[in-house]
Scaffold this active site. Structure first.
Site: not given
Length: 406
Positions: A257, A261, A264-265
């Site tokens: 997780h 995140e 992805k950023n």
């Protein structure tokens, strides 16, 4: 005459239902007041994995039927200090109804002996609670948006909501960890990998988990018609200077997780800096180092960075650096998944890192790139839960502040 009887019957039914709900709320309030006086029990990864090997379902049942009520009660007490208008928002009321129902369901087992039928029903109840609360984060995000539409949110209210959301979502991570641990150990579900002790893997291959996170991000980007920069991964076992894969006792989904995140950023920032039609993109570089105390994951991109004035805002709920069309989907077809969310990704990712006494920090060079540093406890005995404890003085202006975390 018959219509009169029907009207009276309907009215009596409504009155009866109102009285029933009033009794239920009063009953819940008294239990919340009682259980909030007890501190939550904080576990280490070592104690959780030891119980997975040596504990039994009766022990888990007797513990969870009390511990869940304690943890929920602490957060329900804190809700009393949120802006009243926020509590009245439809989405917030919906979340409250989920917690009321779950609280009541667990409360039913308060004085029930753990025979085979009870244990089976309890495990099924926990699975149901997990599923019921699956959308809590997005629903509370919706509640905040509803609040902003009907009220001008003051800085004091924003800070109070930020404080509460951090604690509420951390509490949720801890509760879901306990729920999954019980249902994977004693229910019909199976863990993702055979070597797992419930939700915990005693030998998480960190590079493999990061590879899975990148694969998911790549899939998401491709289906949103976005190019996907490559990643380069290096790993080092500094502790024993070996060339073996870096492993750790941890919950694989938590690492996944966090990294998903951040990746992805970084991927999105890189594409947006160099343009959708660029022939090539600088890779996102990932360095994994396991030392004696910490396992550190460093993620470096050249996506343009962010100014110091905005850096602290990245961990505020509802703040997003994504262009508006990526957030609201106005330029995406309904069949294309969005690659940007509502601004809850980074704050929640940091909570996952902090849950077992780790952390997530960002450093950025404006107009160049950003580095993210994820620190996790390298040893299971030092990885203890960080849990919120209701402290009334924290919501007052007194200079004497009590402890609000385990």
């Amino acid at each position: 005459m018959s219509n009169d009887f029907e009207y009276i019957s309907d009215a009596l039914g409504i009155i009866h239902e109102i009285m029933r709900l009033s009794r239920l709320l009063f009953n819940l309030s008294s239990h919340i007041e009682y259980y909030s006086k007890f501190p939550p029990t904080s576990f280490t990864l070592k104690s959780l994995i030891d119980f997975a090997r040596d504990g039994d379902i009766k022990q888990s049942y007797k513990f969870l039927r009390v511990e869940l009520l304690i943890r929920w009660s602490h957060m329900r007490k804190e809700m009393e200090y949120l802006p009243p208008k926020l509590l009245e928002m439809p989405s917030f009321k919906l979340v409250n109804s989920w917690y009321d129902q779950s609280y009541s369901e667990v409360l039913e087992f308060k004085n029930t002996e753990p025979d085979a039928s009870t244990l089976r029903k309890f495990t099924e109840t926990l699975v149901g609670i997990r599923k019921r609360h699956a959308d809590v984060v997005s629903t509370l995000a919706q509640a905040y948006m509803e609040f902003e539409k009907v009220s001008l949110v003051s800085l004091i209210e924003k800070n109070r909501i930020q404080y509460f959301y951090d604690r509420f979502f951390m509490n949720r991570i801890g509760i879901r960890t306990l729920l999954y641990q019980h249902t994977l150990l004693f229910g019909d579900e199976l863990p993702e990998h055979s070597q797992q002790a419930g939700i915990i893997d005693p030998c998480v291959d960190v590079v493999a988990v990061i590879g899975d996170a990148y694969s998911t991000a790549k899939y998401l980007f491709e289906h949103a018609c976005y190019p996907v920069p490559k990643v380069e991964i290096e790993s080092y076992n500094v502790k024993d200077h070996s060339t073996n894969p870096v492993t750790i006792v941890y919950i694989p989904s938590h690492i996944y997780h966090i990294v998903f995140e951040l990746l992805k950023n970084s991927l999105r920032a890189t594409v947006e800096r160099y343009g959708l039609d660029a022939k090539e993109y600088p890779p996102v570089r990932i360095i994994i180092v396991k030392g004696h105390e910490d396992l550190t994951i460093q993620i470096n991109d050249r996506g343009g960075g962010i100014s110091r004035s905005k850096l602290s805002q990245l961990f505020h709920y509802m703040y997003s650096t994504a262009p508006k069309y990526l957030v609201d989907g106005t330029e995406n077809s309904k069949k294309k998944p969005s690659i940007a969310g509502l601004g809850y990704g980074l704050p929640i990712a940091r909570l996952y890192a902090q849950y077992f006494q780790g952390n997530l920090k960002l450093a950025s060079i404006e107009n160049y790139g950003t580095s993210a540093y994820v620190s996790l406890q390298a040893t299971a005995e030092n990885a203890s839960e960080r849990l919120p404890i209701f402290c009334k003085s924290r919501y007052s202006y007194t200079t004497k502040k009590g402890s609000d975390w385990t």
